[in-house]
Structure formats: C-alpha cells, structure tokens
Scaffold this active site. Sequence first.
Site, PDB file in Angstrom:
ATOM      1  N   GLY A 147      27.994  43.616  43.844  1.00 52.11           N
ATOM      2  CA  GLY A 147      28.248  43.463  45.273  1.00 52.11           C
ATOM      3  C   GLY A 147      28.460  44.806  45.956  1.00 52.11           C
ATOM      4  N   ARG A 176      26.998  35.356  47.811  1.00 52.23           N
ATOM      5  CA  ARG A 176      28.131  36.079  48.414  1.00 52.23           C
ATOM      6  C   ARG A 176      27.803  36.490  49.864  1.00 52.23           C
ATOM      7  NH1 ARG A 176      30.482  40.292  44.202  1.00 52.23           N
ATOM      8  NH2 ARG A 176      32.073  40.370  45.832  1.00 52.23           N
ATOM      9  N   SER A 214      37.900  45.138  53.968  1.00 55.04           N
ATOM     10  CA  SER A 214      36.958  45.328  52.860  1.00 55.04           C
ATOM     11  C   SER A 214      36.477  46.766  52.798  1.00 55.04           C
ATOM     12  CB  SER A 214      35.756  44.394  53.044  1.00 55.04           C
ATOM     13  OG  SER A 214      34.661  44.866  52.276  1.00 55.04           O
ATOM     14  N   GLN A 221      34.096  47.726  50.985  1.00 57.45           N
ATOM     15  CA  GLN A 221      32.630  47.712  50.925  1.00 57.45           C
ATOM     16  C   GLN A 221      32.040  47.713  52.325  1.00 57.45           C
ATOM     17  OE1 GLN A 221      31.626  44.384  48.401  1.00 57.45           O
ATOM     18  NE2 GLN A 221      32.410  45.380  46.566  1.00 57.45           N
ATOM     19  N   ASP A 230      41.495  43.271  42.881  1.00 57.92           N
ATOM     20  CA  ASP A 230      40.774  42.929  41.653  1.00 57.92           C
ATOM     21  C   ASP A 230      41.735  42.585  40.504  1.00 57.92           C
ATOM     22  OD1 ASP A 230      38.380  43.297  42.988  1.00 57.92           O
ATOM     23  OD2 ASP A 230      38.191  45.386  42.387  1.00 57.92           O
ATOM     24  N   ARG A 285      37.467  33.097  42.507  1.00 55.17           N
ATOM     25  CA  ARG A 285      38.510  33.487  41.546  1.00 55.17           C
ATOM     26  C   ARG A 285      39.792  32.682  41.717  1.00 55.17           C
ATOM     27  NH1 ARG A 285      37.381  40.041  41.286  1.00 55.17           N
ATOM     28  NH2 ARG A 285      35.596  39.844  39.891  1.00 55.17           N
ATOM     29  N   ARG A 320      36.064  39.836  35.424  1.00 54.94           N
ATOM     30  CA  ARG A 320      37.534  39.912  35.532  1.00 54.94           C
ATOM     31  C   ARG A 320      38.182  38.649  34.937  1.00 54.94           C
ATOM     32  NH1 ARG A 320      37.699  44.989  36.660  1.00 54.94           N
ATOM     33  NH2 ARG A 320      36.594  45.703  38.491  1.00 54.94           N
TER      34      ARG A 320
HETATM   35  C1  S3P Z   1      35.084  47.615  46.012  1.00 53.95           C
HETATM   36  C2  S3P Z   1      35.802  46.968  47.009  1.00 53.95           C
HETATM   37  C3  S3P Z   1      36.459  45.663  46.818  1.00 53.95           C
HETATM   38  C4  S3P Z   1      36.612  45.322  45.339  1.00 53.95           C
HETATM   39  C5  S3P Z   1      35.348  45.585  44.562  1.00 53.95           C
HETATM   40  C6  S3P Z   1      34.949  47.051  44.663  1.00 53.95           C
HETATM   41  C7  S3P Z   1      34.474  48.924  46.320  1.00 53.95           C
HETATM   42  O1  S3P Z   1      35.676  44.667  47.419  1.00 53.95           O
HETATM   43  O2  S3P Z   1      36.996  43.980  45.182  1.00 53.95           O
HETATM   44  O3  S3P Z   1      35.528  45.250  43.207  1.00 53.95           O
HETATM   45  O4  S3P Z   1      34.046  49.640  45.389  1.00 53.95           O
HETATM   46  O5  S3P Z   1      34.410  49.275  47.510  1.00 53.95           O
HETATM   47  P1  S3P Z   1      35.813  44.302  48.983  1.00 53.95           P
HETATM   48  O6  S3P Z   1      35.416  45.475  49.794  1.00 53.95           O
HETATM   49  O7  S3P Z   1      34.868  43.153  49.195  1.00 53.95           O
HETATM   50  O8  S3P Z   1      37.238  43.910  49.179  1.00 53.95           O
END
Ligand code: S3P
Length: 425
Positions: free
Chosen positions: A90, A118, A162, A164, A310, A341, A384
Amino acid sequence: MRVEPAAALVGHVVVPGDKSISHRAVLIGGLGEGETRVSGFGRSGDTQATIDAIRMLGVEVEDVAEDELVVRGVGMRGLRAGSVDCANAGTLMRLLTGVLAGQEGEFVLSGDESLTPRPMERVAVPLRQMGADVETTDGHAPLTVRGSDSLRGIEIEPEVASAQVKSAILLAGLNAEGPTTVVERIPTRDHTELMLEAAGARVRRSTTSVTVEPAGALRLGEVAVPGDFSSAAPLLVAAALVPGSDLTIHDLGVNPRRTGLLAVLERMGARVSVFERRREAGEPVASVQVQPGELVATEIGADEVPSVVDELPLVALLASHARGETRVSGARELRVKETDRIEAVTDGLRPLGARIHSRDDGWTVTGVPARLRGGRVDARGDHRIAMLGAVAGLASREGVAVEGADTAAISFPGFYELLESVTRR
Ligand code: S3P
C-alpha cells in the site's frame, strides 16, 4: 507453523531496516541526481515490489548486497511511462501515485487481492486538486495516472491521518508550481519530510503542518536505514509478556512518531529503557531494552493511534494479559489495512482464550494476568497478524499454530528464525 510456549526471551539482536524508510529511499533516490547508496536496506516482499516498480519506470537499481543498494536516479521528471505491479504494498501504491502525478506519460498501477480493495480516493482526490489526472477503479486499484507538467501547489488537510496520503501530496508538490502544504492535526510518521530535507529539498515544518517547495533537483547521496521499529515490536511485546525475559534490540529506529508502543508498554507496567540515542541521516536511532512487569489495562484514543498504528494488534494481545479493561478507539483505519485488522485480531485472539470484543473503531479487551490457552490463528494473508499469532504462541500455555505464517515475509523475512534465536524453552 507451530509456535510453542516460551520460558523467556533473552538476548541482544538487531532487526532488518525500516520498511517505510526503505520504500522512500528507493523512490526518492529514483528521482534524485546521480547515485544514492542505501545501506541497512530492509529487503522484504514489500520493498522488493518498490525496487521492481522503480526499475520498470527506468531507474537502475544495483543490488550490492541483501541490505545494500545503489539507486541511479533519473531526475525529478525522468521516469518512463509503463505499468507497475505494487503487489501487497500500500505504501508503494500511494507514494508512487504522488510521484507519478508530475511525470510525463500514462501509468497503470495494480496490486494483489489484498491491496486491490484498499481505498485509493484518499490520494486521488488531493492529487486531482493539484491538477493531476488520477483515475481509480471505483475508488480502488487499478489506478491510471496521466502525469501533468503543470501541477499546482495546494494547502490541504486530508480527512484521514495518514502518512501515506501526506507523502503522496508532498512528493507531487516537488514537481508543482508554488508551495504545497499538508496540515495534520494528529501527527503521522515524518520519514518523507526528513528524507526530502536530507536530499536538499526546501521543507518547512510546524507542529501541525509541513510545506515543501518545488525542487529542481534532489541529491540523497547516502541513506543508512535504521532497524524497523514495527519489526522489533513483536519481539518487544513477547519480552514484555513472558516472565523472566530480558531482550535488547540495537540500532533501532526510534522516530517518536513511530514509537507509541513504548509509551503504551510503560503505561501498562513493562520495564522499558532506551539508550545509546543518536541520529542517523536525520532519523533518531537507539537501543531498546524490554523486561516484563505486572501488566495493567490502558486506554488508547485517536490522538495516539498514528504513533502505534501497525502495533495495535500487539497491543490487543498485551491487553489480554493485563489486569482490567483496555479500550482502543479511534482506530477505524485498521479496517482498511492488509486485512480488516479489527476483525482479524478479535477472531484470532478470542479462540485462544482472550476476552476481546470488536467495536467499530477498535476493541474492548478484559485482561487476566495469566497465559492464554493457545490454539490456532489465521494470518488472513496479513503479515502483522501472522507475527501476532507467533507472539501469542510464545506467551500461551499450549502454543499456537499460525496458518499462513509465510506472509510475515511481506515485511520481515527471517522473523521466525530471529524469534527462535532469543527464545528459551
Ligand atoms: C506507512 C504509513 C501507515 C502505516 C503503513 C506504512 C508509511 O499507513 O500503517 O504500514 O510508510 O507511510 P497510513 O498512512 O495508511 O496510516
């Protein structure tokens, strides 16, 4: 994979390089000028997908060793159009969408059966506001990105906390006109900001926002990736649960936006010490020692969630062994991770003897200071959850059979071997 009960976890170990930072080193290195040398790279199913993706897009990546790479960047707008398989990752899909928004050509991003459902509109919406053409398939992958050479910088507060989403917007902002600002009321991991700063981008930060200026060129040079706190977490939790344990993890990334679990462990009564603190390439690094204590229940709410997101499945396991009622709330995001989860943890721990109930945005767990019986945990294709099952086995009376245990390699190949190396029976 059967994981038998442990008498203690004892030793000094290191864990593989941080997954979030490894993804970013490859992506940002690919946009850079000249060579980026990455050491301590956390090679796993997910980060290999990022290497494969950036190669597809025309960047040369040399595998110097299992944990060492050289990425030969093609510059800020030098990626070549094509189709990319993001597999289970993701982070790759969301960050790459931001990177591609400002590239020339058409790109198609797909993923496996866990990634496809997702939510992807959360990155597509802000990127469209910047002027990019991002099409989702009913909100999901496959995505089609038609890059634009006239992105506009924006100021935006994403609806979900988030890293991400924040990172996708900032990475697009590098190729936009004018500054790009992401406002976040609840801080999320800041590895992108730190790495962009290290690469020479102009980044301004306040407690609730981060702004990047357009970048003509980036130069990372060298990245030393610290150990992945999220890979250390199952070991730390096992040491907190099994009486007589004394476990230290060295060279570990302890970015405060990632280490909420340490605060939770301390609040619940485990003994935690963090020492040999230093900084490497802008990231805080230290050694972390955990010993068990008499565990008591705690509360976790939305403000704390991003720093422990996580690790929340492991917190539910801790709570099952902690006197009193633990409530985790504000964690609805767990429903759209590699699997749901919230349900995977409840369905996994309850048959082992845990008194856990799912709520819309978390769990209520009534803990008892005694070992769970044991049984069987289905990983549901989620790394996980597989690691959660293994830790539950160590802390149980009869052991746990983890179904689909191999999926741990998505983030941590060698997990079971490392766990075994510190386990006394
Ligand atoms: C991550 C951000 C988190 C985390 C994922 C890695 C990243 O997700 O849960 O395992 O590397 O930016 P979200 O941004 O969806 O919260």
